[in-house]
Design a protein around this motif. Structure first.
Motif, PDB file in Angstrom:
ATOM      1  N   TRP A  54      -4.834  16.714 -24.904  1.00  0.00           N
ATOM      2  CA  TRP A  54      -4.696  16.844 -26.348  1.00  0.00           C
ATOM      3  C   TRP A  54      -4.342  18.248 -26.818  1.00  0.00           C
ATOM      4  CZ3 TRP A  54     -10.050  14.172 -27.852  1.00  0.00           C
ATOM      5  CH2 TRP A  54     -10.232  13.047 -27.035  1.00  0.00           C
ATOM      6  N   ASP A 130     -12.306  28.499 -28.733  1.00  0.00           N
ATOM      7  CA  ASP A 130     -12.186  27.080 -28.388  1.00  0.00           C
ATOM      8  C   ASP A 130     -12.667  26.224 -29.548  1.00  0.00           C
ATOM      9  OD1 ASP A 130     -11.613  26.977 -25.361  1.00  0.00           O
ATOM     10  OD2 ASP A 130     -13.243  28.423 -25.535  1.00  0.00           O
ATOM     11  N   GLY A 131     -12.483  24.938 -29.401  1.00  0.00           N
ATOM     12  CA  GLY A 131     -12.972  24.029 -30.423  1.00  0.00           C
ATOM     13  C   GLY A 131     -14.471  24.190 -30.637  1.00  0.00           C
ATOM     14  N   SER A 132     -15.193  24.297 -29.551  1.00  0.00           N
ATOM     15  CA  SER A 132     -16.647  24.430 -29.647  1.00  0.00           C
ATOM     16  C   SER A 132     -17.040  25.677 -30.425  1.00  0.00           C
ATOM     17  CB  SER A 132     -17.280  24.514 -28.255  1.00  0.00           C
ATOM     18  OG  SER A 132     -16.778  23.493 -27.434  1.00  0.00           O
ATOM     19  N   TYR A 164     -17.893  13.860 -31.609  1.00  0.00           N
ATOM     20  CA  TYR A 164     -17.775  14.856 -30.550  1.00  0.00           C
ATOM     21  C   TYR A 164     -17.214  16.125 -31.168  1.00  0.00           C
ATOM     22  CZ  TYR A 164     -16.458  17.435 -26.429  1.00  0.00           C
ATOM     23  OH  TYR A 164     -16.349  18.427 -25.480  1.00  0.00           O
ATOM     24  N   HIS A 165     -17.963  17.216 -31.034  1.00  0.00           N
ATOM     25  CA  HIS A 165     -17.511  18.472 -31.621  1.00  0.00           C
ATOM     26  C   HIS A 165     -17.487  19.613 -30.619  1.00  0.00           C
ATOM     27  CE1 HIS A 165     -17.377  16.623 -35.545  1.00  0.00           C
ATOM     28  NE2 HIS A 165     -18.639  16.284 -35.489  1.00  0.00           N
ATOM     29  N   GLU A 248     -14.596  14.340 -37.933  1.00  0.00           N
ATOM     30  CA  GLU A 248     -13.214  14.426 -37.501  1.00  0.00           C
ATOM     31  C   GLU A 248     -12.393  13.582 -38.477  1.00  0.00           C
ATOM     32  OE1 GLU A 248     -13.133  13.585 -33.033  1.00  0.00           O
ATOM     33  OE2 GLU A 248     -15.245  13.388 -33.527  1.00  0.00           O
ATOM     34  N   ASP A 282     -13.501  18.747 -38.517  1.00  0.00           N
ATOM     35  CA  ASP A 282     -13.136  19.130 -37.164  1.00  0.00           C
ATOM     36  C   ASP A 282     -11.730  18.597 -36.882  1.00  0.00           C
ATOM     37  OD1 ASP A 282     -12.739  19.344 -34.483  1.00  0.00           O
ATOM     38  OD2 ASP A 282     -14.708  18.580 -33.891  1.00  0.00           O
ATOM     39  N   VAL A 284      -9.833  19.778 -34.539  1.00  0.00           N
ATOM     40  CA  VAL A 284      -9.476  20.319 -33.225  1.00  0.00           C
ATOM     41  C   VAL A 284      -8.460  19.408 -32.532  1.00  0.00           C
ATOM     42  CG1 VAL A 284     -10.389  20.898 -30.936  1.00  0.00           C
ATOM     43  CG2 VAL A 284     -11.628  21.605 -32.991  1.00  0.00           C
ATOM     44  N   LYS A 320      -7.456  23.446 -29.909  1.00  0.00           N
ATOM     45  CA  LYS A 320      -6.516  22.738 -29.016  1.00  0.00           C
ATOM     46  C   LYS A 320      -5.027  23.059 -29.220  1.00  0.00           C
ATOM     47  CE  LYS A 320      -9.172  18.967 -27.132  1.00  0.00           C
ATOM     48  NZ  LYS A 320     -10.392  18.508 -27.781  1.00  0.00           N
TER      49      LYS A 320
HETATM   50  C1  LIG Z   1     -11.807  18.980 -27.767  1.00  0.00           C
HETATM   51  C2  LIG Z   1     -12.550  18.876 -29.025  1.00  0.00           C
HETATM   52  C3  LIG Z   1     -13.561  19.798 -29.357  1.00  0.00           C
HETATM   53  C4  LIG Z   1     -13.992  20.882 -28.415  1.00  0.00           C
HETATM   54  O1  LIG Z   1     -12.978  21.802 -28.169  1.00  0.00           O
HETATM   55  P1  LIG Z   1     -13.048  22.748 -26.875  1.00  0.00           P
HETATM   56  O2  LIG Z   1     -11.836  23.590 -26.996  1.00  0.00           O
HETATM   57  O3  LIG Z   1     -13.016  21.826 -25.692  1.00  0.00           O
HETATM   58  O4  LIG Z   1     -14.322  23.487 -26.962  1.00  0.00           O
HETATM   59  C5  LIG Z   1     -14.166  19.686 -30.582  1.00  0.00           C
HETATM   60  N1  LIG Z   1     -13.815  18.716 -31.445  1.00  0.00           N
HETATM   61  C6  LIG Z   1     -12.860  17.824 -31.171  1.00  0.00           C
HETATM   62  C7  LIG Z   1     -12.499  16.788 -32.180  1.00  0.00           C
HETATM   63  C8  LIG Z   1     -12.209  17.859 -29.947  1.00  0.00           C
HETATM   64  O5  LIG Z   1     -11.279  16.938 -29.657  1.00  0.00           O
END
Ligand SMILES: *Cc1c(COP(=O)(O)O)cnc(C)c1O
Length: 485
Positions: A54, A130-132, A164-165, A248, A282, A284, A320
């Motif tokens: 992704w 990162d997303g996290s 999932y975040h 999300e 989110d 991401v 991402k």
């Molecule tokens: C991948 C993802 C995350 C986490 O991102 P990382 O870069 O892996 O830490 C958070 N939220 C969503 C919706 C994601 O798809």
């Protein structure tokens, strides 16, 4: 075995991987990539059907992004954002705000407008890796904001079922995938959960299964929205509004590609605002043109999922695809009131004491700027729209399989849920590893992706040609047949 495979087996620990199984077979070792094609050390070619988990947007080795990185390399790769500014990060921040603040306000009923405080546009960018980390920053900001503005010492949080975040402690706490929470639940903080609009398996949906996206034939009375209203109302009665609601927008990713019916997002964001709760969207996965190929009324390209529903969130997490899938870089976009809550005299210590070594990295910023250039071009938008249409068209052919229960597509993200019995929506047991087996079969046909349980994900890079897209879908179709007979 290839010497690199030996090194990998001896020294590497792969994420989300049972390493006991991993070392039983020789891994695919990627050596290079071009466009939507990955090539391994043995010269075998694969289509990157999930955009390298992704992240990738415009394909591998895109000339524009490569060139932007080469140009930046001639100047500098990294200097600190602590006490120093830099060129590409400043420009990137302004471009991100410009892209994200172009939200057409949907006409609201006057009654609703009166009841809902005015939205505050996004004004500032906090960079991370990162997303996290983008989520983590947002969670901490909301915590402090609740304390400073309404005196809440122990804030309460809300997120969606299956959310999932990310995997850091704060981001995992906001997540609700039981398997991921279990291992370290004792160190996670509490976060309430509310139903997500999973139309295909919604207890309120009275429709019989049909061969279409469950959102299109659902029979319900928006009970999911009422449920969310009730959860917020209960919290308000307790005198402690939620400090933060994370979600999300348009589609939940790791939950299994769960799309939201039209209108859901704007309604729940309104509910949160009316209840004095900050929303952190989110994006991401959904951000940067993944979830939408539309144009805004002012002629600019819509880049974020929340813009589809005319929503103005208090915060947005981006990662991402931000660098086109080249480098780890992330951003948390915030509104002015949140930023202002951290202003004061030095000795008030209202500073946001938070940051990372590589914050506002120049190479990442240069890649992200080139990514925005591409996303804002009319030619790229046209191709993305074609791909979205073509993907929808190709996926139709999967309905001939008796194992396909739901086909869900948002922009250039698709989830295909496989079931044991179409008429009863009977899921396969996780230990049957159906998703994994279908994806293994696809890999043999030169198409790489990863499943989420029984859901197969297709998320092609924007560089994908229509022919490559057809290959991805036919590999999936054949693999379903071969795996399930
Ligand atoms: C991948 C993802 C995350 C986490 O991102 P990382 O870069 O892996 O830490 C958070 N939220 C969503 C919706 C994601 O798809």
């Amino acid at each position: 075995m290839h010497p690199i495979a030996k090194l990998d087996h001896q020294f590497l620990w792969h994420p989300f991987t049972q390493m006991k199984d991993w070392v039983k077979r020789e891994p695919i070792i990627i050596q290079s990539g071009k466009g939507s094609v990955l090539t391994d050390v043995k010269g075998r070619r694969y289509l990157d059907a999930n955009s390298s988990i992704w992240t990738n947007l415009h394909g591998h080795r895109h000339p524009r992004i490569d060139e932007a990185l080469r140009r930046q390399l001639k100047k500098i790769s990294h200097s600190s954002s602590l006490g120093l500014a830099n060129e590409p990060a400043s420009e990137l921040a302004s471009r991100l705000i410009a892209a994200a603040s172009a939200t057409p306000l949907k006409p609201q009923s006057s009654a609703l407008r009166k009841a809902t405080p005015a939205p505050r546009p996004l004004k500032k960018v906090f960079f991370s890796d990162d997303g996290s980390t983008a989520m983590e920053a947002g969670i901490k900001l909301a915590t402090e904001f609740a304390k400073r503005t309404i005196g809440i010492k122990k804030p309460r949080f809300l997120s969606l079922e299956g959310a999932y975040h990310g995997d850091s402690v704060g981001a995992s706490s906001m997540g609700h995938i039981p398997l991921f929470r279990r291992s370290c639940s004792s160190i996670l903080f509490e976060c309430d959960t509310v139903m997500s609009p999973y139309c295909y398996r919604c207890p309120f949906n009275k429709a019989k299964p049909d061969k279409a996206d469950a959102r299109s034939y659902r029979k319900c009375h928006w009970e999911c929205i009422e449920t969310i209203e009730r959860v917020f109302a209960r919290q308000r009665r307790n005198g402690k509004p939620y400090a933060l609601f994370t979600l999300e927008p348009l589609m939940q990713g790791a939950a299994g590609m769960i799309p939201q019916p039209e209108g859901w997002l704007s309604q729940v964001c309104d509910i949160a605002r009316r209840n004095g709760t900050l929303t952190l969207l989110d994006e991401v996965m959904t951000g940067f043109g993944r979830a939408t190929t539309h144009q805004l009324p002012d002629g600019r390209n819509e880049l974020f999922a929340f813009q589809r529903e005319g929503v103005t969130p208090d915060m947005v997490a981006l990662a991402k695809g931000m660098t086109g899938g080249y480098l780890p870089m992330a951003a948390t976009l915030v509104s002015q009131p949140i930023f202002d809550a951290f202003l004061g005299e030095y000795e008030d210590f209202k500073t946001f004491f938070h940051g990372h070594s590589y914050t506002a990295n120049q190479l990442g910023s240069a890649a992200a700027l080139a990514n925005l250039d591409l996303l804002e071009s009319a030619r790229v938008l046209k191709h993305r729209a074609t791909l979205e249409r073509e993907l929808r068209h190709c996926l139709e052919c999967l309905w001939k399989s008796p194992w396909v229960g739901d086909i869900r597509q948002v922009g250039l993200i698709a989830g295909i849920e496989l079931v044991k019995e179409q008429t009863k929506r009977t899921p396969f047991k996780l230990r049957e590893r159906i998703g994994i087996r279908v994806c293994e079969s696809m890999a043999h046909k030169g198409v790489l992706t990863r499943p989420i349980g029984n859901v197969i994900v297709l998320m092609p890079p924007f560089s994908t040609t229509v022919t490559q897209l057809q290959t991805m879908v036919s590999a999936l179709s054949e693999s379903i047949d071969e795996t399930l007979g």
